[in-house]
Design an enzyme around this catalytic site. Structure first.
Site, mmCIF file in Angstrom:
data_model
loop_
_atom_site.group_PDB
_atom_site.id
_atom_site.type_symbol
_atom_site.label_atom_id
_atom_site.label_comp_id
_atom_site.label_asym_id
_atom_site.label_seq_id
_atom_site.Cartn_x
_atom_site.Cartn_y
_atom_site.Cartn_z
ATOM 1 C CG HIS A 84 7.512 4.811 1.308
ATOM 2 N ND1 HIS A 84 7.442 6.201 1.824
ATOM 3 C CD2 HIS A 84 8.013 4.009 2.285
ATOM 4 C CE1 HIS A 84 7.599 5.533 3.235
ATOM 5 N NE2 HIS A 84 7.444 4.326 3.035
ATOM 6 C CG HIS A 140 0.024 0.577 2.354
ATOM 7 N ND1 HIS A 140 0.650 -0.941 3.291
ATOM 8 C CD2 HIS A 140 0.638 1.693 3.258
ATOM 9 C CE1 HIS A 140 1.286 0.045 4.074
ATOM 10 N NE2 HIS A 140 1.700 0.859 4.104
HETATM 11 P P1 2AM Z 1 6.404 2.390 6.237
HETATM 12 O O1 2AM Z 1 6.119 0.944 5.415
HETATM 13 O O2 2AM Z 1 7.375 3.548 5.624
HETATM 14 O O3 2AM Z 1 7.316 2.139 7.149
HETATM 15 C C1 2AM Z 1 1.581 0.434 8.879
HETATM 16 O O4 2AM Z 1 2.397 0.646 9.230
HETATM 17 C C2 2AM Z 1 2.214 1.967 7.938
HETATM 18 O O5 2AM Z 1 2.399 3.068 8.873
HETATM 19 C C3 2AM Z 1 3.068 1.809 6.718
HETATM 20 O O6 2AM Z 1 2.933 2.138 5.203
HETATM 21 C C4 2AM Z 1 4.524 2.546 7.805
HETATM 22 O O7 2AM Z 1 5.351 3.189 6.604
HETATM 23 C C5 2AM Z 1 3.519 3.551 8.653
HETATM 24 N N1 2AM Z 1 4.348 4.219 9.299
HETATM 25 C C6 2AM Z 1 4.295 3.482 10.122
HETATM 26 N N2 2AM Z 1 5.224 3.685 11.540
HETATM 27 C C7 2AM Z 1 5.116 5.236 11.041
HETATM 28 C C8 2AM Z 1 5.862 6.714 11.578
HETATM 29 N N3 2AM Z 1 6.403 6.144 12.826
HETATM 30 N N4 2AM Z 1 5.581 7.610 10.846
HETATM 31 C C9 2AM Z 1 5.161 7.788 9.954
HETATM 32 N N5 2AM Z 1 4.794 6.582 9.133
HETATM 33 C C10 2AM Z 1 4.884 5.042 9.582
#
Ligand code: 2AM
Length: 181
Positions: free
Chosen positions: A125, A43
């Site tokens: 991303h 996603h």
């Molecule tokens: P990531 O894939 O770059 O880790 C579910 O966990 C989604 O939320 C993922 O797309 C993750 O991004 C994002 N996510 C998790 N923790 C986060 C944080 N502290 N700040 C921003 N995005 C976060």
């Protein structure tokens, strides 16, 4: 008192695109490069909300429902690795204005509701590999996969039986893109 849920707003990937991504990933990276994200979990996060109470979820949903903007086309034509967050990702060289507008709106609403928002600017991303702490060669994506984004969704991150699953809870439709005259 109701329990909180770990929530985020995201753009869903069409299943056909998820399959293409997984095929490209398998051809492009060795198994030791990192931990692959399951196809159904791929996603693009618009706004991370963290742990949210049922009451706050209702308020965030109501605000999301008031967003009115046209849909847009997302073109996946970029890939890279962030060593600090240990992820390999897929993205877009030119984020469409609609994507940035939607993410900014949701992030602003989340911040106003008291959800933690990263001070980092929005870097759209799709995470492909986690725990990718060693630099890996990223093959230049020899593709340009495009798909229309006509909706966005509120997801819950559910951890059960040692696995994380991202479950869409609610979905909102975006309007038609402006017509070329
Ligand atoms: P990531 O894939 O770059 O880790 C579910 O966990 C989604 O939320 C993922 O797309 C993750 O991004 C994002 N996510 C998790 N923790 C986060 C944080 N502290 N700040 C921003 N995005 C976060």
């Amino acid at each position: 008192m109701s329990e909180s849920k770990r929530l985020f707003f995201a753009v869903e990937m069409p299943a056909a695109i998820q399959r293409k991504i997984v095929r490209w990933r398998a051809e492009s990276f060795p198994a030791e490069a990192g931990r692959p994200i399951a196809a159904a979990n791929l996603h693009l996060t618009l706004a991370f909300l963290g742990d949210v109470s049922a009451e706050k979820q209702r308020a965030l949903s109501a605000m999301a429902g008031r967003i009115s903007q046209p849909g847009f086309t997302l073109r996946l034509d970029d890939a890279g690795q962030w060593l600090r967050s240990r992820v390999v990702w897929l993205g877009t060289r030119q984020p469409p204005r609609g994507l940035l507008q939607l993410a900014n709106m949701l992030r602003a609403q989340a911040a106003r509701s008291g959800c933690y928002q990263s001070p980092q600017p929005f870097h759209p991303h799709i995470t492909l590999l986690r725990d990718a702490g060693q630099a890996v060669a990223i093959p230049p994506p020899g593709f340009c996969w495009s798909f229309p984004v006509n909706a966005f969704a509120l997801y819950e991150s559910v951890f059960a039986n040692g696995r994380t699953r991202y479950a869409p809870l609610q979905r909102w439709t975006l309007g038609d893109p402006p017509k070329e005259l």
